[in-house]
Design a protein around this motif. Structure first.
Motif, mmCIF file in Angstrom:
data_model
loop_
_atom_site.group_PDB
_atom_site.id
_atom_site.type_symbol
_atom_site.label_atom_id
_atom_site.label_comp_id
_atom_site.label_asym_id
_atom_site.label_seq_id
_atom_site.Cartn_x
_atom_site.Cartn_y
_atom_site.Cartn_z
ATOM 1 N N LEU A 227 0.847 -1.186 0.000
ATOM 2 C CA LEU A 227 0.000 0.000 0.000
ATOM 3 C C LEU A 227 0.880 1.232 0.000
ATOM 4 O O LEU A 227 1.954 1.241 0.612
ATOM 5 C CB LEU A 227 -0.914 0.019 1.244
ATOM 6 N N MET A 228 0.456 2.255 -0.715
ATOM 7 C CA MET A 228 1.146 3.545 -0.688
ATOM 8 C C MET A 228 0.126 4.617 -0.332
ATOM 9 O O MET A 228 -0.966 4.659 -0.896
ATOM 10 C CB MET A 228 1.790 3.870 -2.041
ATOM 11 N N GLN A 229 0.511 5.480 0.614
ATOM 12 C CA GLN A 229 -0.339 6.587 1.030
ATOM 13 C C GLN A 229 0.297 7.899 0.581
ATOM 14 O O GLN A 229 1.476 8.134 0.843
ATOM 15 C CB GLN A 229 -0.519 6.622 2.542
ATOM 16 N N ILE A 230 -0.473 8.714 -0.087
ATOM 17 C CA ILE A 230 -0.030 10.030 -0.530
ATOM 18 C C ILE A 230 -1.067 11.059 -0.075
ATOM 19 O O ILE A 230 -2.265 10.856 -0.271
ATOM 20 C CB ILE A 230 0.144 10.086 -2.058
ATOM 21 N N SER A 231 -0.583 12.136 0.532
ATOM 22 C CA SER A 231 -1.485 13.191 1.007
ATOM 23 C C SER A 231 -1.030 14.544 0.487
ATOM 24 O O SER A 231 0.163 14.877 0.562
ATOM 25 C CB SER A 231 -1.525 13.223 2.540
ATOM 26 N N THR A 232 -1.959 15.276 -0.053
ATOM 27 C CA THR A 232 -1.745 16.682 -0.385
ATOM 28 C C THR A 232 -2.485 17.515 0.660
ATOM 29 O O THR A 232 -3.098 16.975 1.588
ATOM 30 C CB THR A 232 -2.268 16.996 -1.797
ATOM 31 N N GLN A 233 -2.459 18.813 0.512
ATOM 32 C CA GLN A 233 -3.165 19.654 1.470
ATOM 33 C C GLN A 233 -4.679 19.531 1.324
ATOM 34 O O GLN A 233 -5.423 19.899 2.223
ATOM 35 C CB GLN A 233 -2.736 21.118 1.306
ATOM 36 N N GLU A 234 -5.148 18.998 0.198
ATOM 37 C CA GLU A 234 -6.584 18.900 -0.039
ATOM 38 C C GLU A 234 -7.137 17.489 0.105
ATOM 39 O O GLU A 234 -8.317 17.311 0.422
ATOM 40 C CB GLU A 234 -6.944 19.409 -1.451
ATOM 41 N N GLU A 235 -6.321 16.447 -0.138
ATOM 42 C CA GLU A 235 -6.889 15.104 -0.262
ATOM 43 C C GLU A 235 -5.910 14.054 0.223
ATOM 44 O O GLU A 235 -4.687 14.238 0.197
ATOM 45 C CB GLU A 235 -7.252 14.833 -1.722
ATOM 46 N N LEU B 153 1.544 14.444 8.046
ATOM 47 C CA LEU B 153 2.972 14.594 7.802
ATOM 48 C C LEU B 153 3.322 15.966 7.236
ATOM 49 O O LEU B 153 4.361 16.550 7.580
ATOM 50 C CB LEU B 153 3.446 13.479 6.854
ATOM 51 N N LEU B 154 2.475 16.506 6.373
ATOM 52 C CA LEU B 154 2.739 17.836 5.814
ATOM 53 C C LEU B 154 2.726 18.898 6.910
ATOM 54 O O LEU B 154 3.585 19.787 6.946
ATOM 55 C CB LEU B 154 1.706 18.169 4.744
ATOM 56 N N TYR B 155 1.753 18.824 7.807
ATOM 57 C CA TYR B 155 1.673 19.796 8.906
ATOM 58 C C TYR B 155 2.895 19.677 9.811
ATOM 59 O O TYR B 155 3.489 20.690 10.212
ATOM 60 C CB TYR B 155 0.398 19.569 9.703
ATOM 61 N N ILE B 156 3.293 18.444 10.129
ATOM 62 C CA ILE B 156 4.470 18.249 10.976
ATOM 63 C C ILE B 156 5.711 18.821 10.309
ATOM 64 O O ILE B 156 6.542 19.480 10.956
ATOM 65 C CB ILE B 156 4.652 16.746 11.272
ATOM 66 N N ALA B 157 5.854 18.589 8.993
ATOM 67 C CA ALA B 157 7.018 19.117 8.276
ATOM 68 C C ALA B 157 7.042 20.633 8.307
ATOM 69 O O ALA B 157 8.100 21.251 8.518
ATOM 70 C CB ALA B 157 7.000 18.606 6.834
ATOM 71 N N HIS B 158 5.884 21.280 8.109
ATOM 72 C CA HIS B 158 5.822 22.736 8.175
ATOM 73 C C HIS B 158 6.227 23.242 9.554
ATOM 74 O O HIS B 158 6.981 24.218 9.676
ATOM 75 C CB HIS B 158 4.407 23.221 7.828
ATOM 76 N N CYS B 159 5.741 22.587 10.606
ATOM 77 C CA CYS B 159 6.084 23.006 11.966
ATOM 78 C C CYS B 159 7.579 22.858 12.221
ATOM 79 O O CYS B 159 8.206 23.753 12.810
ATOM 80 C CB CYS B 159 5.301 22.173 12.979
#
Length: 944
Positions: free
Chosen positions: A153-161, A269-275
């Motif tokens: 399985l691969m999980q990919i997340s953008t800021q919208e989806e 993960l995106l939010y954590i990276a920004h922080c």
């Protein structure tokens, strides 16, 4: 009272003990029954990876081959990263794409997410990601029921989806995301990417370029922990159950809690990276006050992250199977004893451990299972200590050892299905029927994957049989059953794998219906054609099961009016010869060496002459076609191959391409004879008898006008006659090295060297596929195997389009002109791209090669776009002669002759209704059709 209670307790304990013993005995009895079955458990217990058509990292001992980039002219060695230049540029000049403040981001996880399980969905996701500047990625692996493991399985997340990609269903298509992951302008956020980067290379040839790893950011910020669970709780206040990471990610559908776990890892993960980037920047500002030689923490985090991208996946290959595991077990046992006990130092003890570890590894590779699933370490130690003498003792010893180690569970049955299916192997090991460990490999392969092998062949274990041990296995079989058995093993194995890999895995005929605007049925088609019309608002849906559409414009003509009833008949997905429905592949009734030279409007819709055949009927049809080609060659006086070619000038500069003069009766040498001689000299010239070496040298010298030849001349001769398209295709197909062979193969020949010498394009002789560049060579066997392994040559002439419909669209005032030719302009099937490209290339750019059939014109120079190794020149001359003498009616009569040959050879009983030997193929074309002769003539005039 107390005594009664004690008695009851004792009775209850005794009852539980008896029940446990009964259940244990029943379990062992069932396992013993499986033990006596003698057939491999994989015959009934299939695994998801058995459906993969291609596996980049197989279970053989061959090294892993990394991606060869199409956009690079330089040959990349196996130990150099294909995107090293891009990654080094990021290391020298790091950049971050995190510009939003963390406070601006929405942490809410919506209930909805996108489950990606089809190729169109994956292509759509690739388009979406290509527009992003940063996205988060995580993967879930499965390793228990696979030797090397695979991405489940691969999980990919953008800021919208959030996207969950079913990498099992899309295993063979995951390369669609390759360009997105290698794009240096898009940042990919991982946590602890060291393994993910390697797994993506191993499974999909996906290479990550421009990476930000939140685990590396933890190191830079000196965080007390670097786990993702810690970051989720610290920054997002989210708790996650990491025990789910060990669950079976192959199951479909995934349970709700596993879906939530998978989404959580990537969503936040995106939010954590920004922080974390914001914290690193703050630290940069604090540390930089009053310092000129400051450490840039942001750049350091980027450098550490991108350094991970330079890793390259490699397969662990041992000199002896299981040696590392055996040494580890012996060492741990010694340490556990506390002293050198007699049994630990005993030679027999260590010998049994080495035998069991070697057997376990080989069986794990054959069955694509993990070592721990095949046979546990405690079981190996118990067997080595006791050395049982019967199969029953072996069985009981393993079961008791696993029970004592508390490793018996649903995931780890004891003994494992591998042991139960192949207990006789263990008996041979203990009874010393296999004396030397070196004999273990061929015995196992013969038993499991040989002619009457107990185990199914898969893309994972077939290379183990072919690449590493086929010669050894053949010697064992030859001694036992005669030399004929080895050929039978090879043929059966190749045929079975050919069916598995290259037969159609999904229905060819979708039998979707297309209606005219007056309600008349125009044709049966596939779903893609329906989608083409619907996307352009040229049709409306009138039925869902099976799908049907009605056109919103007036098409040109009707099939029944044009004598094309074939196209308004539904078709079954079975072999038209014998009715086989378990496997089939497409077959061209009219060989492509002729059809590729037909006028465009005569070959625009050719599904009438594309039928489904099983492997056996395909072989019969192919043999008949090769025989009839020789009759055509004799009838028209056109040889199947160019008989002689000669080098028209003395080219000594290896970077310069020689010109070829095509001679049919004059001095020179045939292309195939030239290549065969050159290859033999390169491969075996140093050990040939002098007389034979001189004979082959004279063959090559005739091509070069009789002058002395060098090693560079031999290397150039290997590629003589190949078209530029064939060279590129061969390099792409097999990843061949086109570097110079520096070994001197002609005694006394001088090697020409230059400071700027880039090397002659040459193909390693042991890798070159002789006789496979064109499946239509004279005398080609209609076989599924060759010296190189599986006979993929059949694939070159039979990878053809799906259903095609004879619809032409007239100009409609209400429809834009660029929409008016739906099928004729846009209807290109992915599986047909190669054939159409080659047809157009040869049709539009190749200068005709003439001989006595065309009036004995002077011999022309060879056009490098036309291959001289196959039947292409023959086909072009035959078609040109027919057109010149008989026109298009002659082409139609020629097609009918080929259909008659097919019918007489195969005697098909299941041809679709409406199929006819005398099918004319006549059809009218709309004003804007690309196949309209008038339109084509005007476009050709415009180009000139």
């Amino acid at each position: 009272m107390e005594s009664r209670l004690k008695l009851r307790a004792l009775l209850m304990a005794a009852s539980l003990a008896a029940l446990s013993l009964f259940l244990a005995s029943q379990y062992r009895r069932r396992r013993r029954q499986k033990l006596r079955s003698g057939s491999c458990y994989l015959r009934t217990d299939s695994k998801p990876q058995q459906s993969f058509k291609r596996v980049l990292a197989d279970n053989s001992y061959a090294p892993f081959k990394h991606l060869k980039r199409k956009d690079s002219d330089d040959e990349i060695s196996s130990n150099v990263h294909p995107y090293e230049a891009e990654i080094m540029a990021l290391l020298n000049n790091p950049r971050l794409e995190f510009k939003n403040r963390p406070d601006d981001m929405d942490l809410t996880m919506k209930d909805a997410y996108v489950w990606v399980e089809t190729v169109p969905q994956l292509e759509e996701l690739a388009d979406i990601l290509a527009k992003e500047r940063v996205f988060a990625v995580d993967t879930e692996q499965h390793s228990l029921r696979s030797y090397l493991g695979f991405t489940a399985l691969m999980q990919i997340s953008t800021q919208e989806e959030d996207y969950l990609i079913d990498t099992i269903a899309l295993h063979d298509s995951m390369g669609i995301l390759r360009s997105v992951f290698s794009n240096p302008s898009i940042c990919k956020v991982f946590h602890g990417a060291d393994n993910d980067v390697l797994w993506l290379q191993r499974d999909f040839h996906i290479y990550v370029v421009n990476l930000f790893d939140t685990a590396k950011a933890c190191d830079v910020l000196l965080k007390p922990q670097r786990s993702l669970a810690y970051l989720l709780e610290t920054y997002c206040g989210v708790a996650t159950n990491k025990l789910l990471q060990r669950e079976d990610w192959r199951q479909r559908p995934l349970p709700e809690e596993m879906v939530l776990y998978a989404r959580t890892d990537a969503h936040y993960l995106l939010y954590i990276a920004h922080c974390m980037v914001a914290e690193i920047r703050e630290r940069d500002d604090e540390e930089s006050f009053g310092r000129d030689d400051k450490l840039h923490f942001v750049l350091e985090a980027c450098r550490r992250s991108n350094a991970i991208c330079l890793q390259l996946y490699t397969k662990d290959i041992e000199a002896s199977p299981g040696e590392a595991a055996a040494s580890s077990l012996i060492s741990r046992h010694l340490n556990g004893q506390g002293s050198a006990s007699s049994d630990a130092l005993d030679t027999q003890f260590q010998d049994v451990i080495r035998r069991l570890c070697a057997w376990r590894e080989l069986m794990a590779r054959v069955h694509d299972e993990s070592l721990r699933f095949v046979l546990s370490d405690p079981a190996i130690l118990a067997l080595a200590e006791k050395v049982p003498s019967t199969l029953s003792e072996i069985f009981d010893t393993m079961t008791q050892a696993d029970l004592n180690a508390e490793s018996l569970s649903a995931s780890f049955p004891s003994p494992s299905p591998v042991v139960c299916s192949h207990m006789d192997h263990l008996g041979h090991l203990f009874l010393k029927k296999i004396g030397d460990l070196n004999d273990l490999f061929p015995v196992i392969l013969q038993t499991c994957l040989g002619q009457n092998g107990s185990c199914p062949l898969t893309v994972c274990n077939y290379p183990l049989l072919v690449n590493s041990t086929m010669k050894l296995t053949n010697r064992v079989l030859s001694r036992q059953n005669g030399s004929k058995s080895a050929k039978q093993v090879t043929r059966k194995a190749s045929r079975q794998l050919f069916v598995q890999k290259f037969s159609c895995k999904s229905p060819v005929y979708h039998n979707c219906r297309i209606y005219a605007n007056d309600g008349r049925l125009l044709c049966y088609s596939d779903r893609r054609k329906l989608e083409w019309y619907l996307r352009r608002d040229l049709a409306k849906v009138v039925d869902d099961d099976p799908p049907a559409i009605m056109l919103l414009f007036e098409p040109k003509g009707r099939p029944e009016d044009e004598d094309n009833d074939f196209y308004i008949q539904s078709k079954k997905n079975i072999c038209v010869g014998c009715g086989e429905g378990n496997h089939y592949l497409r077959y061209r009734i009219i060989p492509s060496c002729y059809r590729m030279h037909f006028p465009e409007h005569l070959k625009s819709h050719r599904s009438h002459d594309i039928v489904l055949l099983c492997v056996d009927c395909h072989e019969v049809a192919h043999a008949a076609a090769e025989k009839y080609k020789r009759q055509v060659a004799a009838e028209f006086g056109v040889p199947l191959f160019v008989r002689n070619i000669a080098d028209s000038k003395d080219v000594r500069d290896p970077s310069e391409t020689s010109e070829l003069t095509v001679n049919f009766e004059q001095a020179g040498v045939s292309p195939l004879e030239l290549r065969t001689a050159a290859m033999a000299l390169i491969r075996h010239g140093h050990k040939m008898p002098p007389k034979r070496r001189e004979e082959l040298t004279q063959v090559v010298m005739r091509f070069y006008g009789g002058r002395e030849i060098t090693n560079e001349d031999l290397e150039r001769a290997l590629l003589v006659g190949m078209s530029s398209h064939e060279r590129k295709r061969l390099e792409k197909k097999r990843g061949l090295s086109l570097k110079r062979n520096k070994a001197e193969v002609i005694p006394g020949a001088e090697q020409k060297k230059d400071d700027n010498d880039t090397g002659v394009l040459s193909i390693a002789a042991d890798q070159l596929e002789v006789g496979r560049l064109d499946c239509e060579k004279e005398g080609a066997e209609s076989s599924f195997i060759s010296d190189e392994g599986c006979g993929n040559s059949l694939l070159h002439c039979d990878s053809v389009a799906e259903e095609e419909a004879p619809i032409s669209i007239e100009n409609d005032k209400n429809i834009e002109s660029n929409k008016s030719e739906a099928f004729n302009c846009e209807d290109v099937h992915a599986v047909d791209i190669y054939d159409d490209e080659e047809s157009r290339t040869v049709q539009n750019e190749v200068v005709g090669i003439h001989d006595s059939v065309n009036g004995g014109a002077p011999q022309p120079k060879h056009n490098p776009k036309l291959s001289l190794l196959g039947h292409g020149p023959h086909g072009k001359q035959v078609v040109d002669h027919i057109l010149q003498e008989y026109g298009e009616d002659g082409i139609r009569e020629f097609c009918q002759r080929w259909r008659q040959v097919f019918v007489e050879a195969v005697q098909p009983r299941f041809l679709p209704a409406g199929w006819d030997i005398k099918h004319s193929g006549r059809r009218d074309f709309g004003e804007f059709s690309v196949y309209n002769p008038a339109k084509k003539a005007s476009s050709d005039a415009a180009r000139t």
